[in-house]
Design an enzyme around this catalytic site. Sequence first.
Site, PDB file in Angstrom:
ATOM      1  N   GLU A   1       0.676  -1.692   0.098  1.00 44.95           N
ATOM      2  CA  GLU A   1      -0.098  -0.009  -0.379  1.00 44.95           C
ATOM      3  C   GLU A   1       1.129   1.519  -0.239  1.00 44.95           C
ATOM      4  OE1 GLU A   1      -0.707  -2.041   3.274  1.00 44.95           O
ATOM      5  OE2 GLU A   1      -2.346  -2.432   2.422  1.00 44.95           O
TER       6      GLU A   1
ATOM      7  N   ASN B   1       1.818  10.142  -3.127  1.00 41.68           N
ATOM      8  CA  ASN B   1       3.312   9.889  -2.583  1.00 41.68           C
ATOM      9  C   ASN B   1       3.728   9.342  -3.960  1.00 41.68           C
ATOM     10  OD1 ASN B   1       6.010   9.029  -2.354  1.00 41.68           O
ATOM     11  ND2 ASN B   1       5.449   7.715   0.013  1.00 41.68           N
TER      12      ASN B   1
ATOM     13  N   TYR C   1       7.660   1.915  -7.129  1.00 44.04           N
ATOM     14  CA  TYR C   1       6.375   1.244  -7.129  1.00 44.04           C
ATOM     15  C   TYR C   1       6.193   0.473  -8.643  1.00 44.04           C
ATOM     16  CZ  TYR C   1       7.379   0.947  -2.623  1.00 44.04           C
ATOM     17  OH  TYR C   1       6.820   1.655  -0.775  1.00 44.04           O
TER      18      TYR C   1
HETATM   19  C1  LIG Z   1      10.348   6.353  -1.858  1.00 40.16           C
HETATM   20  C2  LIG Z   1      12.361   6.133  -1.931  1.00 40.16           C
HETATM   21  C3  LIG Z   1      12.033   5.275  -1.604  1.00 40.16           C
HETATM   22  C4  LIG Z   1      13.141   6.300  -3.134  1.00 40.16           C
HETATM   23  O1  LIG Z   1      13.904   6.049  -2.878  1.00 40.16           O
HETATM   24  P1  LIG Z   1      15.119   6.478  -3.950  1.00 40.16           P
HETATM   25  O2  LIG Z   1      16.406   5.342  -3.115  1.00 40.16           O
HETATM   26  O3  LIG Z   1      15.588   7.923  -3.824  1.00 40.16           O
HETATM   27  O4  LIG Z   1      14.731   5.932  -4.865  1.00 40.16           O
HETATM   28  P2  LIG Z   1      15.408   5.693  -6.521  1.00 40.16           P
HETATM   29  O5  LIG Z   1      16.765   6.491  -6.469  1.00 40.16           O
HETATM   30  O6  LIG Z   1      16.040   4.442  -6.087  1.00 40.16           O
HETATM   31  O7  LIG Z   1      14.616   5.655  -7.791  1.00 40.16           O
HETATM   32  C5  LIG Z   1      13.826   4.631  -8.524  1.00 40.16           C
HETATM   33  C6  LIG Z   1      13.012   4.786  -9.362  1.00 40.16           C
HETATM   34  O8  LIG Z   1      11.931   5.568  -8.003  1.00 40.16           O
HETATM   35  C7  LIG Z   1      11.484   6.163  -8.726  1.00 40.16           C
HETATM   36  N1  LIG Z   1      11.280   8.160  -8.416  1.00 40.16           N
HETATM   37  C8  LIG Z   1      12.723   7.974  -6.870  1.00 40.16           C
HETATM   38  N2  LIG Z   1      11.953   9.124  -6.459  1.00 40.16           N
HETATM   39  C9  LIG Z   1      11.146   9.765  -7.580  1.00 40.16           C
HETATM   40  C10 LIG Z   1      11.287  11.189  -7.185  1.00 40.16           C
HETATM   41  N3  LIG Z   1      11.477  11.852  -6.159  1.00 40.16           N
HETATM   42  N4  LIG Z   1       9.925  11.571  -8.024  1.00 40.16           N
HETATM   43  C11 LIG Z   1       9.318  11.052  -9.230  1.00 40.16           C
HETATM   44  N5  LIG Z   1       9.849   9.690  -8.893  1.00 40.16           N
HETATM   45  C12 LIG Z   1      10.734   8.936  -8.248  1.00 40.16           C
HETATM   46  C13 LIG Z   1      11.865   6.897 -10.259  1.00 40.16           C
HETATM   47  O9  LIG Z   1      10.934   6.147 -10.856  1.00 40.16           O
HETATM   48  C14 LIG Z   1      13.179   6.017  -9.799  1.00 40.16           C
HETATM   49  O10 LIG Z   1      13.320   5.384 -10.868  1.00 40.16           O
HETATM   50  P3  LIG Z   1      14.725   6.849 -12.114  1.00 40.16           P
HETATM   51  O11 LIG Z   1      15.897   7.330 -11.031  1.00 40.16           O
HETATM   52  O12 LIG Z   1      14.868   5.873 -13.387  1.00 40.16           O
HETATM   53  O13 LIG Z   1      14.097   8.382 -12.643  1.00 40.16           O
HETATM   54  C15 LIG Z   1      12.070   7.569  -1.273  1.00 40.16           C
HETATM   55  O14 LIG Z   1      12.257   9.185  -1.423  1.00 40.16           O
HETATM   56  C16 LIG Z   1      12.160   8.124   0.379  1.00 40.16           C
HETATM   57  O15 LIG Z   1      12.850   7.324   1.321  1.00 40.16           O
HETATM   58  N6  LIG Z   1      10.683   8.675   0.866  1.00 40.16           N
HETATM   59  C17 LIG Z   1      10.402   8.992   1.820  1.00 40.16           C
HETATM   60  C18 LIG Z   1       9.388   7.898   2.492  1.00 40.16           C
HETATM   61  C19 LIG Z   1       8.604   7.340   1.707  1.00 40.16           C
HETATM   62  O16 LIG Z   1       7.625   7.691   1.229  1.00 40.16           O
HETATM   63  N7  LIG Z   1       8.408   5.713   1.622  1.00 40.16           N
HETATM   64  C20 LIG Z   1       7.316   5.085   0.993  1.00 40.16           C
HETATM   65  C21 LIG Z   1       6.627   4.178   1.492  1.00 40.16           C
HETATM   66  S1  LIG Z   1       5.480   3.132   0.895  1.00 40.16           S
END
Ligand SMILES: CC(C)(COP(=O)(O)OP(=O)(O)OC[C@H]1O[C@@H](n2cnc3c(N)ncnc32)[C@H](O)[C@@H]1OP(=O)(O)O)[C@@H](O)C(=O)NCCC(=O)NCCS
Length: 147
Positions: free
Chosen positions: A104, A109, A116
């Site tokens: 979920e 977000n 995902y």
């Molecule tokens: C969601 C989260 C885990 C992503 O982590 P991350 O290490 O920055 O992600 P990655 O660098 O591996 O990115 C993978 C993909 O995610 C997407 N993505 C990551 N950050 C993004 C942003 N700010 N906006 C849009 N897409 C994004 C993109 O599709 C990206 O692929 P790309 O680099 O080829 O464009 C991070 O933003 C986070 O910890 N957020 C706060 C906690 C949270 O909300 N967790 C999810 C709860 S369900």
Amino acid sequence: MTDYRYMVEQDIPALAELERKYFSIPWSEKSLRNELQNNDSVFIVAETDGVVAGYAGVYLMGFEAGITNVVVDEKFRKNGIGNGIVNRLIEECEKHGVSDITLEVRESNIPALELYKKNGFVSEGKRPGFYDKPKEDAVIMWRRQQK
Ligand SMILES: CC(C)(COP(=O)(O)OP(=O)(O)OC[C@H]1O[C@@H](n2cnc3c(N)ncnc32)[C@H](O)[C@@H]1OP(=O)(O)O)[C@@H](O)C(=O)NCCC(=O)NCCS
């Protein structure tokens, strides 16, 4: 350089800190510690140059599994670590014979929804008012193995 490995006892304070920093209803150290004894869950920690950069877990339920919140500390984001954690969780599911994985996510977000989607998860509906602080709908996503 980032390593992906299983959660160990020594990670608990850093993981609880990430919980408090990024979630309005954080998991406690006690809840995290309980997962170390749980044979039906797998928690993966990403460690970059010796520092905990992020983590997530998955609950194994036979042919299905549920991913918990995935979190990466802000200064390590946009470097592929979230993607690395999700990939490791998917590998763990495959190793345990899981075919379908669900999770979920808050509907606002976008970074998480995109992460995902990139990993094969598809939105299959909503859970109205699922989240508190603030109240928000959850998008229910599934990654189903092709039959
Ligand atoms: C969601 C989260 C885990 C992503 O982590 P991350 O290490 O920055 O992600 P990655 O660098 O591996 O990115 C993978 C993909 O995610 C997407 N993505 C990551 N950050 C993004 C942003 N700010 N906006 C849009 N897409 C994004 C993109 O599709 C990206 O692929 P790309 O680099 O080829 O464009 C991070 O933003 C986070 O910890 N957020 C706060 C906690 C949270 O909300 N967790 C999810 C709860 S369900």
